[in-house]
Design a protein around this motif. Structure first.
Motif, PDB file in Angstrom:
ATOM      1  N   HIS A  29       0.853  -1.193   0.000  1.00  0.00           N
ATOM      2  CA  HIS A  29       0.000   0.000   0.000  1.00  0.00           C
ATOM      3  C   HIS A  29       0.886   1.239   0.000  1.00  0.00           C
ATOM      4  CE1 HIS A  29      -3.356  -2.624   1.111  1.00  0.00           C
ATOM      5  NE2 HIS A  29      -2.561  -3.145   2.024  1.00  0.00           N
ATOM      6  N   PRO A  30       0.409   2.359  -0.563  1.00  0.00           N
ATOM      7  CA  PRO A  30       1.178   3.599  -0.455  1.00  0.00           C
ATOM      8  C   PRO A  30       1.483   3.912   1.010  1.00  0.00           C
ATOM      9  CG  PRO A  30      -0.653   3.869  -1.976  1.00  0.00           C
ATOM     10  CD  PRO A  30      -0.835   2.529  -1.297  1.00  0.00           C
ATOM     11  N   GLY A  31       2.728   4.307   1.275  1.00  0.00           N
ATOM     12  CA  GLY A  31       3.132   4.637   2.633  1.00  0.00           C
ATOM     13  C   GLY A  31       3.693   3.470   3.418  1.00  0.00           C
ATOM     14  N   ILE A  52       6.255   1.910   8.052  1.00  0.00           N
ATOM     15  CA  ILE A  52       4.942   2.458   7.713  1.00  0.00           C
ATOM     16  C   ILE A  52       4.922   3.949   8.053  1.00  0.00           C
ATOM     17  CG2 ILE A  52       2.451   2.185   7.992  1.00  0.00           C
ATOM     18  CD1 ILE A  52       3.816  -0.398   7.058  1.00  0.00           C
ATOM     19  N   ALA A  53       4.456   4.756   7.124  1.00  0.00           N
ATOM     20  CA  ALA A  53       4.409   6.212   7.290  1.00  0.00           C
ATOM     21  C   ALA A  53       3.327   6.613   8.294  1.00  0.00           C
ATOM     22  CB  ALA A  53       4.140   6.875   5.939  1.00  0.00           C
ATOM     23  N   PRO A  54       3.440   7.808   8.861  1.00  0.00           N
ATOM     24  CA  PRO A  54       2.381   8.318   9.738  1.00  0.00           C
ATOM     25  C   PRO A  54       1.051   8.434   8.991  1.00  0.00           C
ATOM     26  CG  PRO A  54       4.384   9.624   9.966  1.00  0.00           C
ATOM     27  CD  PRO A  54       4.594   8.710   8.793  1.00  0.00           C
ATOM     28  N   GLY A  55      -0.041   8.187   9.704  1.00  0.00           N
ATOM     29  CA  GLY A  55      -1.383   8.378   9.160  1.00  0.00           C
ATOM     30  C   GLY A  55      -1.875   7.286   8.235  1.00  0.00           C
ATOM     31  N   ILE A  56      -1.251   6.131   8.235  1.00  0.00           N
ATOM     32  CA  ILE A  56      -1.657   5.022   7.357  1.00  0.00           C
ATOM     33  C   ILE A  56      -2.676   4.142   8.076  1.00  0.00           C
ATOM     34  CG2 ILE A  56      -0.842   2.913   6.207  1.00  0.00           C
ATOM     35  CD1 ILE A  56       0.000   5.546   4.827  1.00  0.00           C
ATOM     36  N   VAL A  57      -3.717   3.754   7.357  1.00  0.00           N
ATOM     37  CA  VAL A  57      -4.698   2.786   7.852  1.00  0.00           C
ATOM     38  C   VAL A  57      -4.751   1.660   6.826  1.00  0.00           C
ATOM     39  CG1 VAL A  57      -7.099   2.383   8.502  1.00  0.00           C
ATOM     40  CG2 VAL A  57      -6.042   4.612   8.972  1.00  0.00           C
ATOM     41  N   LEU A  58      -4.397   0.462   7.235  1.00  0.00           N
ATOM     42  CA  LEU A  58      -4.416  -0.687   6.344  1.00  0.00           C
ATOM     43  C   LEU A  58      -5.765  -1.406   6.441  1.00  0.00           C
ATOM     44  CD1 LEU A  58      -0.799  -2.043   6.951  1.00  0.00           C
ATOM     45  CD2 LEU A  58      -1.615  -0.516   5.150  1.00  0.00           C
ATOM     46  N   PRO A  59      -6.080  -2.278   5.495  1.00  0.00           N
ATOM     47  CA  PRO A  59      -7.372  -2.974   5.533  1.00  0.00           C
ATOM     48  C   PRO A  59      -7.524  -3.882   6.761  1.00  0.00           C
ATOM     49  CG  PRO A  59      -6.341  -3.203   3.370  1.00  0.00           C
ATOM     50  CD  PRO A  59      -5.314  -2.597   4.277  1.00  0.00           C
ATOM     51  N   ASN A  60      -8.771  -4.092   7.162  1.00  0.00           N
ATOM     52  CA  ASN A  60      -9.051  -5.102   8.180  1.00  0.00           C
ATOM     53  C   ASN A  60      -8.570  -6.440   7.641  1.00  0.00           C
ATOM     54  OD1 ASN A  60     -10.629  -4.092  10.527  1.00  0.00           O
ATOM     55  ND2 ASN A  60     -11.904  -3.254   8.887  1.00  0.00           N
ATOM     56  N   HIS A  61      -8.048  -7.274   8.533  1.00  0.00           N
ATOM     57  CA  HIS A  61      -7.611  -8.588   8.089  1.00  0.00           C
ATOM     58  C   HIS A  61      -7.758  -9.614   9.206  1.00  0.00           C
ATOM     59  CE1 HIS A  61      -4.000  -6.599   9.693  1.00  0.00           C
ATOM     60  NE2 HIS A  61      -3.616  -7.811  10.084  1.00  0.00           N
ATOM     61  N   GLN A  75       5.356   4.243  16.394  1.00  0.00           N
ATOM     62  CA  GLN A  75       4.187   3.812  17.165  1.00  0.00           C
ATOM     63  C   GLN A  75       3.080   3.426  16.203  1.00  0.00           C
ATOM     64  OE1 GLN A  75       2.828   6.491  20.276  1.00  0.00           O
ATOM     65  NE2 GLN A  75       0.719   5.874  19.912  1.00  0.00           N
ATOM     66  N   TRP A  76       2.294   2.420  16.602  1.00  0.00           N
ATOM     67  CA  TRP A  76       1.134   1.992  15.836  1.00  0.00           C
ATOM     68  C   TRP A  76       0.139   1.358  16.788  1.00  0.00           C
ATOM     69  CZ3 TRP A  76      -0.389  -3.113  15.670  1.00  0.00           C
ATOM     70  CH2 TRP A  76       0.525  -4.049  16.155  1.00  0.00           C
ATOM     71  N   ASN A  77      -1.043   1.086  16.285  1.00  0.00           N
ATOM     72  CA  ASN A  77      -2.033   0.345  17.069  1.00  0.00           C
ATOM     73  C   ASN A  77      -3.050  -0.264  16.114  1.00  0.00           C
ATOM     74  OD1 ASN A  77      -3.018   3.396  17.175  1.00  0.00           O
ATOM     75  ND2 ASN A  77      -4.844   2.101  17.308  1.00  0.00           N
ATOM     76  N   GLN A 101      -7.330  -4.105  12.408  1.00  0.00           N
ATOM     77  CA  GLN A 101      -6.959  -3.140  11.380  1.00  0.00           C
ATOM     78  C   GLN A 101      -5.792  -2.303  11.905  1.00  0.00           C
ATOM     79  OE1 GLN A 101      -9.906  -0.140  10.406  1.00  0.00           O
ATOM     80  NE2 GLN A 101      -9.244  -0.203   8.269  1.00  0.00           N
ATOM     81  N   PHE A 102      -4.679  -2.339  11.193  1.00  0.00           N
ATOM     82  CA  PHE A 102      -3.444  -1.653  11.562  1.00  0.00           C
ATOM     83  C   PHE A 102      -3.524  -0.176  11.197  1.00  0.00           C
ATOM     84  CE2 PHE A 102       0.680   0.020  10.545  1.00  0.00           C
ATOM     85  CZ  PHE A 102       1.542  -0.528  11.485  1.00  0.00           C
ATOM     86  N   THR A 103      -3.033   0.680  12.101  1.00  0.00           N
ATOM     87  CA  THR A 103      -2.972   2.111  11.804  1.00  0.00           C
ATOM     88  C   THR A 103      -1.776   2.748  12.509  1.00  0.00           C
ATOM     89  OG1 THR A 103      -4.219   4.198  11.814  1.00  0.00           O
ATOM     90  CG2 THR A 103      -4.531   2.749  13.695  1.00  0.00           C
ATOM     91  N   THR A 104      -1.226   3.776  11.881  1.00  0.00           N
ATOM     92  CA  THR A 104      -0.194   4.589  12.518  1.00  0.00           C
ATOM     93  C   THR A 104      -0.778   5.973  12.761  1.00  0.00           C
ATOM     94  OG1 THR A 104       0.709   5.177  10.346  1.00  0.00           O
ATOM     95  CG2 THR A 104       1.786   3.371  11.530  1.00  0.00           C
TER      96      THR A 104
END
Length: 169
Positions: A29-31, A52-61, A75-77, A101-104
């Motif tokens: 994915h971009p970022g 992974i860049a700041p502000g990225i939200v990846l798909p639920n998996h 940091q991520w969550n 769902q992963f996000t930074t």
């Protein structure tokens, strides 16, 4: 007591220095930038280092197998667990069957850098819960080599099943 017999290696260890290897940018994915370390389609194991860049939200998996994830920097969550941010030095174990769902955070000032060992596949879904794809070690290997080739990169260096080094593209 004698040492156990083991598979004899060549004269060198199977080692990858991800700080010296080319990274596939904006993959998948971009970022998100990825450096493959070990891809074993036969046993369903994939080992990656990812930034992974700041502000990225990846798909639920959904994970079909276990995941071991170590956060090196940043940091991520998971959106489902905002109260448990993962920061530099954090180790996370995920059992098979985990859905998230992963996000930074967009407030991050640096890329989030992670090392992960994944057994099995990720079954990916869009925001409405519709199926996107299944990503396993074989799919990742095919797609990451295609992305590298499409971008004019030299063959990626990672360890494959049975201890062979990859130079495929």
């Amino acid at each position: 007591m004698a040492l156990p017999k083991h598979h004899k290696q060549d004269k060198d260890l199977f080692t990858i220095d991800s700080s010296k290897e080319p990274w596939v940018k904006d993959f998948p994915h971009p970022g998100s930038d990825v450096c493959p370390l070990f891809l074993d389609a036969q046993n369903g194991i994939w080992v990656l280092r990812a930034r992974i860049a700041p502000g990225i939200v990846l798909p639920n998996h959904f994970h079909t197998g276990t995941v071991h994830l170590f956060t090196i920097a940043g940091q991520w969550n998971y959106t489902q667990y905002p109260h448990q941010p993962q920061t530099a030095g954090s180790y996370l174990y995920e059992p098979g069957g985990a859905i998230h769902q992963f996000t930074t955070p967009s407030s991050n000032t640096e890329m989030t850098d992670m090392f992960m060992v994944i057994h099995g596949a990720n079954v990916n879904f869009d925001d409405e819960g519709n199926f996107i794809n299944i990503a396993d070690a074989g799919f990742i290997e095919t797609m990451i080599n295609k992305a590298a080739k499409d971008r004019g990169m030299s063959p990626l260096n990672y360890v494959r099943a049975l201890g062979a080094r990859s130079t495929a593209m």
